[in-house]
Enzyme design. Structure first.
Site, PDB file in Angstrom:
ATOM      1  N   TYR A 161       0.809  -1.224   0.000  1.00  0.00           N
ATOM      2  CA  TYR A 161       0.000   0.000   0.000  1.00  0.00           C
ATOM      3  C   TYR A 161       0.841   1.272   0.000  1.00  0.00           C
ATOM      4  CZ  TYR A 161      -4.783  -1.579   0.655  1.00  0.00           C
ATOM      5  OH  TYR A 161      -6.029  -2.100   0.477  1.00  0.00           O
ATOM      6  N   LYS A 228       1.814 -13.499   6.757  1.00  0.00           N
ATOM      7  CA  LYS A 228       1.961 -14.523   5.717  1.00  0.00           C
ATOM      8  C   LYS A 228       3.448 -14.874   5.642  1.00  0.00           C
ATOM      9  CE  LYS A 228       0.125 -16.925   2.382  1.00  0.00           C
ATOM     10  NZ  LYS A 228      -0.488 -18.199   2.708  1.00  0.00           N
ATOM     11  N   ASP A 282      -4.110 -16.709   5.777  1.00  0.00           N
ATOM     12  CA  ASP A 282      -5.202 -17.472   5.144  1.00  0.00           C
ATOM     13  C   ASP A 282      -5.952 -18.306   6.171  1.00  0.00           C
ATOM     14  OD1 ASP A 282      -2.644 -18.511   5.147  1.00  0.00           O
ATOM     15  OD2 ASP A 282      -3.028 -19.992   3.606  1.00  0.00           O
ATOM     16  N   ASP A 306      -6.622  -5.184   5.422  1.00  0.00           N
ATOM     17  CA  ASP A 306      -7.666  -4.662   4.549  1.00  0.00           C
ATOM     18  C   ASP A 306      -8.693  -5.757   4.267  1.00  0.00           C
ATOM     19  OD1 ASP A 306      -8.953  -2.864   2.962  1.00  0.00           O
ATOM     20  OD2 ASP A 306      -7.672  -3.163   1.218  1.00  0.00           O
TER      21      ASP A 306
END
Ligand code: NAP
Length: 420
Positions: A161, A228, A282, A306
Site C-alpha cells: 500500500y 503470511k 489465510d 484490509d
C-alpha cells in the site's frame, strides 16, 4: 483559489486538545475538526454529530460539549478551492489532534491514489483500528455472530500500500527488471508491472506496541499477530518476529508468548496476562468463521488487514455498521468503513450507524467512556426495536424502514430515555 491561501476559521468557543508527555490533555470543550465528505457523507455525519452531542449532553449534563470545526476535503473542496485535500484542512487536523470524517470519493484513474491514504500518510496515522462486534438484531450471514468480538489493528503506512510501484513498460519498471536480473540473478517477465512491499522494524513494532497497549488498557485476553510469513519471510515473517520481540522487550511482565504458555503453564494463561500468538493470514479467515471466540485483538500488516477487516465486518452485518479509527502516536481521525455511495447522496436513506460507531470510538479516545457507552447502547436499542434503514430492513423481517434522519432521531430519543 490555490489552497495555500485558504484560511479556515476555527469556532469561537472551544479549546485545543493538547499533546502532553503523559498523553492527551482533553478540555471539556474540545475543538474537533469534521470532514463531511462526499456523496452520503454529509447526511451520515450530520446524523452522527446529533447523536454524539446528545450522548455527551446527557452524560455530562452540559459540563462537556464538542465545538465542531467543519473543514473541507473531497469533491466539494476540489470545486471550491481547487484541491481535494487542502493544506489548511491537514493543518487543522494536525493542530486540533482528533477529527472525525465522512466517506470521501476517490477519483478513478491516475493522479490521486486515495484521499484517505494521503491523510494517513501526511499525519502518520499508522494504525487503522477497527473494532468488529455484533449488535443484537443485526442481520448476519453466520449462525452465531455474537461469538465474534475482535479489534483489528491494521498497519497503515507500509506494505504494498505504500504506493511504490511502476507501470508495465515504464522506464522505472524496465530498469527495476534489469537490476533484478543483472544484480540479483532474478528473472521477472519483461512485461511486468513492479510493486515493492516494504515492512520495517519501526513500522511493525509501533503497530504491535499500540495493539498490546490497547489490549492491556481494555483488559482483552490475547493479541494475535496475523502474517503470511511462511511465504514472505523477510517482510511478513519479520513482522511476526518483531511483534513477539516488542511484546517480550517492552511488555514482558504483562504478556506471555503462546509457546511459553504451553511449556510452562500447560496452555493456561496466567491471570492478568495477555497471550501473544500468531496465525498465518489465510488460516485466520477460517478461524474467524469457525472459532471466533478464540480471538480478541489482531495486529497485522496493511494488505492482510484490509481483507480481514471487511470479511470480519461482513460477519456482523456489513459495511453499513463498521467503523474505524486511523491513529498515530497522538493524532486520530475516525471514520465509517463504507464509502460515499454516490447513488444514494441527498436521499436521506442510508444507514448512519457506522458513522455513529466511529463517534463511539472517538468518545472512547477522548476518555469520555460513559458517553461512548450511552451512544452505543442507544444504537443497540434502536436496532433491537427493529427501527432500521433500508439496508437492514430488507434483511430483517418485521422491521420498520426509516430514513437516515428518522433513525438518528430514534437514537437521540433512546439516549434521552436511558437511565442517568
Ligand atoms: P460504498 O460507497 O461503500 O458503497 C457500496 C454499497 O455499500 C452501497 O451501494 C450500499 O449497498 C452499501 N452501503 C455503503 N454505505 C452504506 C450505508 N451507510 N448505509 C447503507 N448501505 C451502505 O462503496 P463504493 O461504491 O465501492 O465506493 C464509492 C466511493 O467511495 C468510491 O469513490 C470509493 O473510492 C470511496 N470509498 C471511500 C472510503 C472512505 O472514505 N473511507 C471507503 C471506501 C470507499 P446497496 O446499494 O447494495 O444498498
Amino acid at each position: 483559489m490555490p489552497s495555500e491561501r485558504l484560511v479556515l476559521r476555527p469556532p469561537e468557543r472551544g479549546h485545543k486538545i493538547l499533546i502532553a508527555e503523559a498523553g492527551l490533555r482533553i478540555p471539556d470543550d474540545p475543538i474537533i475538526p469534521v470532514i463531511e465528505g462526499d456523496g452520503i457523507g454529509p447526511e451520515v455525519v450530520h446524523a452522527a454529530a446529533r447523536a454524539i452531542d446528545a450522548a455527551i449532553a446527557d452524560t455530562f449534563g452540559g459540563r462537556r460539549k464538542i465545538a465542531w470545526y467543519p473543514v473541507p476535503a473531497g469533491e466539494k473542496a476540489m470545486f471550491q478551492y481547487g484541491e481535494l485535500l487542502p493544506q489548511a484542512t491537514l493543518a487543522a487536523i494536525r493542530e486540533y489532534v482528533v477529527a472525525i470524517k465522512g466517506p470521501m470519493t476517490t477519483p478513478v484513474g491516475g493522479g490521486f491514489r486515495s484521499l484517505n491514504v494521503a491523510l494517513r500518510k501526511t499525519l502518520d496515522l499508522y494504525a487503522n483500528v477497527r473494532p468488529v462486534y455484533w449488535i443484537p438484531g443485526m442481520p448476519s450471514p453466520v449462525t452465531h455472530p455474537e461469538r465474534l468480538d475482535v479489534v483489528i489493528f491494521r498497519e497503515g503506512t507500509e506494505d504494498v500500500y505504500a504506493g511504490i510501484e511502476w507501470e508495465e513498460g515504464s522506464p522505472e519498471a524496465i530498469r527495476m527488471i534489469e537490476i533484478l536480473e543483472k544484480e540479483f540473478q532474478t528473472q521477472v517477465r519483461p512485461d511486468s508491472g513492479i510493486g515493492v512491499k516494504p515492512i520495517s522494524e519501526t513500522g511493525s513494532k509501533r503497530l504491535v506496541r499500540k495493539a498490546i497497549r490497547y489490549a492491556i488498557r481494555n483488559r482483552r485476553r490475547s493479541v494475535t499477530l496475523v502474517h503470511k510469513g511462511n511465504i514472505m519471510k523477510y517482510t511478513e515473517g519479520a513482522f511476526r518476529a518483531w511483534g513477539y520481540e516488542v511484546a517480550q522487550d517492552e511488555f514482558g511482565d504483562r504478556t506471555i508468548p503462546w509457546e511459553d504458555a504451553v511449556r510452562k503453564y500447560d496452555g493456561k494463561v496466567p491471570a492478568d496476562t495477555i497471550l501473544i500468538k500468531d496465525v498465518i493470514a489465510d488460516n485466520m479467515f477460517q478461524q474467524l468463521l469457525l472459532r471466533p471466540e478464540e480471538y480478541d485483538v489482531l495486529a497485522t500488516t496493511n494488505l492482510n488487514g484490509d481483507y480481514l477487516s471487511d470479511a470480519a465486518a461482513a460477519q456482523i452485518g456489513g459495511l453499513g455498521v463498521a467503523a474505524g479509527g486511523n491513529m498515530g502516536d497522538a493524532h486520530a481521525v475516525f471514520e465509517p468503513v463504507h464509502g460515499s455511495a454516490p447513488k444514494y447522496a441527498g436521499m436521506d436513506k442510508v444507514n448512519p450507524t457506522a458513522e455513529m460507531l466511529a463517534g463511539v470510538m472517538m468518545l472512547e479516545y477522548l476518555g469520555w467512556q460513559d458517553a461512548a457507552v450511552r451512544l452505543r447502547d442507544a444504537v443497540r436499542k434502536v436496532v433491537a426495536s427493529k427501527v432500521v434503514t433500508y439496508d437492514l430492513a430488507r434483511q430483517m423481517p418485521g422491521s420498520k424502514e426509516v430514513s437516515t434522519s428518522v433513525f438518528a432521531q430514534a437514537v437521540v430519543e433512546a439516549i434521552h430515555g436511558a437511565p442517568r
